[in-house]
Write a protein that holds these residues in place. Structure first.
Motif, PDB file in Angstrom:
ATOM      1  N   GLU A  96      -1.354  -3.883  -8.748  1.00 31.68           N
ATOM      2  CA  GLU A  96      -0.845  -3.376  -7.476  1.00 31.68           C
ATOM      3  C   GLU A  96      -1.975  -3.052  -6.505  1.00 31.68           C
ATOM      4  O   GLU A  96      -1.850  -3.302  -5.308  1.00 31.68           O
ATOM      5  CB  GLU A  96       0.043  -2.162  -7.718  1.00 31.68           C
ATOM      6  N   ILE A  97      -3.074  -2.495  -7.007  1.00 32.35           N
ATOM      7  CA  ILE A  97      -4.218  -2.215  -6.137  1.00 32.35           C
ATOM      8  C   ILE A  97      -4.750  -3.525  -5.556  1.00 32.35           C
ATOM      9  O   ILE A  97      -4.971  -3.646  -4.352  1.00 32.35           O
ATOM     10  CB  ILE A  97      -5.334  -1.470  -6.893  1.00 32.35           C
ATOM     11  N   ARG A  98      -4.941  -4.508  -6.432  1.00 34.49           N
ATOM     12  CA  ARG A  98      -5.476  -5.799  -5.986  1.00 34.49           C
ATOM     13  C   ARG A  98      -4.559  -6.437  -4.946  1.00 34.49           C
ATOM     14  O   ARG A  98      -5.008  -6.878  -3.884  1.00 34.49           O
ATOM     15  CB  ARG A  98      -5.667  -6.738  -7.180  1.00 34.49           C
ATOM     16  N   LYS A  99      -3.276  -6.465  -5.238  1.00 28.93           N
ATOM     17  CA  LYS A  99      -2.333  -7.100  -4.307  1.00 28.93           C
ATOM     18  C   LYS A  99      -2.216  -6.318  -3.004  1.00 28.93           C
ATOM     19  O   LYS A  99      -2.045  -6.916  -1.946  1.00 28.93           O
ATOM     20  CB  LYS A  99      -0.970  -7.258  -4.965  1.00 28.93           C
ATOM     21  N   SER A 100      -2.320  -4.988  -3.074  1.00 27.21           N
ATOM     22  CA  SER A 100      -2.222  -4.200  -1.848  1.00 27.21           C
ATOM     23  C   SER A 100      -3.438  -4.401  -0.949  1.00 27.21           C
ATOM     24  O   SER A 100      -3.387  -4.105   0.242  1.00 27.21           O
ATOM     25  CB  SER A 100      -2.048  -2.715  -2.162  1.00 27.21           C
ATOM     26  N   LEU A 101      -4.514  -4.901  -1.535  1.00 28.47           N
ATOM     27  CA  LEU A 101      -5.702  -5.240  -0.750  1.00 28.47           C
ATOM     28  C   LEU A 101      -5.659  -6.695  -0.286  1.00 28.47           C
ATOM     29  O   LEU A 101      -6.526  -7.139   0.453  1.00 28.47           O
ATOM     30  CB  LEU A 101      -6.971  -4.991  -1.575  1.00 28.47           C
ATOM     31  N   GLY A 102      -4.652  -7.444  -0.751  1.00 27.58           N
ATOM     32  CA  GLY A 102      -4.488  -8.842  -0.355  1.00 27.58           C
ATOM     33  C   GLY A 102      -5.542  -9.754  -0.948  1.00 27.58           C
ATOM     34  O   GLY A 102      -5.957 -10.714  -0.310  1.00 27.58           O
ATOM     35  N   ARG A 140       0.827  -1.216   0.000  1.00 27.64           N
ATOM     36  CA  ARG A 140       0.000   0.000   0.000  1.00 27.64           C
ATOM     37  C   ARG A 140       0.856   1.258   0.000  1.00 27.64           C
ATOM     38  O   ARG A 140       0.550   2.223  -0.687  1.00 27.64           O
ATOM     39  CB  ARG A 140      -0.954  -0.001   1.190  1.00 27.64           C
ATOM     40  N   ALA A 141       1.937   1.242   0.768  1.00 32.69           N
ATOM     41  CA  ALA A 141       2.836   2.403   0.807  1.00 32.69           C
ATOM     42  C   ALA A 141       3.469   2.633  -0.563  1.00 32.69           C
ATOM     43  O   ALA A 141       3.535   3.771  -1.036  1.00 32.69           O
ATOM     44  CB  ALA A 141       3.916   2.201   1.867  1.00 32.69           C
ATOM     45  N   ARG A 142       3.904   1.557  -1.218  1.00 32.20           N
ATOM     46  CA  ARG A 142       4.482   1.678  -2.567  1.00 32.20           C
ATOM     47  C   ARG A 142       3.458   2.205  -3.555  1.00 32.20           C
ATOM     48  O   ARG A 142       3.774   3.034  -4.403  1.00 32.20           O
ATOM     49  CB  ARG A 142       4.992   0.317  -3.055  1.00 32.20           C
ATOM     50  N   LYS A 168       3.811   5.626  -5.741  1.00 33.11           N
ATOM     51  CA  LYS A 168       3.733   5.638  -7.202  1.00 33.11           C
ATOM     52  C   LYS A 168       2.620   6.555  -7.688  1.00 33.11           C
ATOM     53  O   LYS A 168       2.781   7.271  -8.668  1.00 33.11           O
ATOM     54  CB  LYS A 168       3.526   4.229  -7.756  1.00 33.11           C
ATOM     55  N   ALA A 169       1.489   6.522  -7.019  1.00 32.73           N
ATOM     56  CA  ALA A 169       0.365   7.377  -7.404  1.00 32.73           C
ATOM     57  C   ALA A 169       0.728   8.843  -7.215  1.00 32.73           C
ATOM     58  O   ALA A 169       0.467   9.678  -8.086  1.00 32.73           O
ATOM     59  CB  ALA A 169      -0.879   7.022  -6.595  1.00 32.73           C
ATOM     60  N   ALA A 170       1.362   9.165  -6.103  1.00 28.92           N
ATOM     61  CA  ALA A 170       1.727  10.554  -5.810  1.00 28.92           C
ATOM     62  C   ALA A 170       2.773  11.085  -6.787  1.00 28.92           C
ATOM     63  O   ALA A 170       2.750  12.257  -7.148  1.00 28.92           O
ATOM     64  CB  ALA A 170       2.245  10.677  -4.378  1.00 28.92           C
ATOM     65  N   SER A 171       3.667  10.219  -7.242  1.00 29.70           N
ATOM     66  CA  SER A 171       4.720  10.659  -8.152  1.00 29.70           C
ATOM     67  C   SER A 171       4.311  10.580  -9.617  1.00 29.70           C
ATOM     68  O   SER A 171       5.069  10.971 -10.494  1.00 29.70           O
ATOM     69  CB  SER A 171       5.983   9.824  -7.931  1.00 29.70           C
ATOM     70  N   GLY A 172       3.120  10.042  -9.883  1.00 26.63           N
ATOM     71  CA  GLY A 172       2.662   9.928 -11.268  1.00 26.63           C
ATOM     72  C   GLY A 172       3.226   8.724 -11.991  1.00 26.63           C
ATOM     73  O   GLY A 172       3.134   8.624 -13.216  1.00 26.63           O
ATOM     74  N   GLU A 173       3.821   7.793 -11.263  1.00 28.46           N
ATOM     75  CA  GLU A 173       4.427   6.615 -11.869  1.00 28.46           C
ATOM     76  C   GLU A 173       3.481   5.420 -11.973  1.00 28.46           C
ATOM     77  O   GLU A 173       3.833   4.411 -12.554  1.00 28.46           O
ATOM     78  CB  GLU A 173       5.658   6.188 -11.064  1.00 28.46           C
ATOM     79  N   LEU A 174       2.293   5.539 -11.400  1.00 31.49           N
ATOM     80  CA  LEU A 174       1.342   4.428 -11.415  1.00 31.49           C
ATOM     81  C   LEU A 174       0.706   4.364 -12.793  1.00 31.49           C
ATOM     82  O   LEU A 174       0.085   5.306 -13.250  1.00 31.49           O
ATOM     83  CB  LEU A 174       0.274   4.638 -10.342  1.00 31.49           C
TER      84      LEU A 174
END
Length: 105
Positions: free
Chosen positions: A36-42, A16-18, A22-28
């Protein structure tokens, strides 16, 4: 193919932190952002599909870049992590001004 293993709370926290960074830096970027969203939600693809109201096949196709999801589908996915669908300018600088090609006259 290895069996899916649910990530630990610590792993989810790191993911989630990553994702936020990435979202804040525009790299997502899409479709990696969906993975990444799916995996960050487990979640497995099947659980993610149920949660978003789309099919498991759609999730798999989105994650591999083979799908062309509707805006509604993008909103469903983004809302899970507080994202909204919109345009992001390329070359934005920290000051907020845009850097792009100089128009030719």
């Amino acid at each position: 193919m290895p069996r899916w293993k649910k990530p630990t709370k610590e792993e989810i926290s790191v993911l989630r932190a990553r994702l936020r960074e990435k979202a804040a830096s525009g790299e997502l970027r899409f479709p990696d952002g969906v993975v990444e969203i799916r995996k960050s939600l487990g979640l497995t693809q099947e659980q993610f599909a149920t949660l978003t109201g789309i099919t498991k096949r759609q999730v798999a196709e989105i994650e591999t870049g083979k799908a062309n999801p509707t805006v509604e589908t993008l909103q469903r996915i983004g809302s899970l992590f507080g994202f909204s669908v919109g345009f992001v300018p390329r070359g934005a600088t920290e000051s907020g001004s845009l850097k792009g090609p100089t128009p030719k006259m």
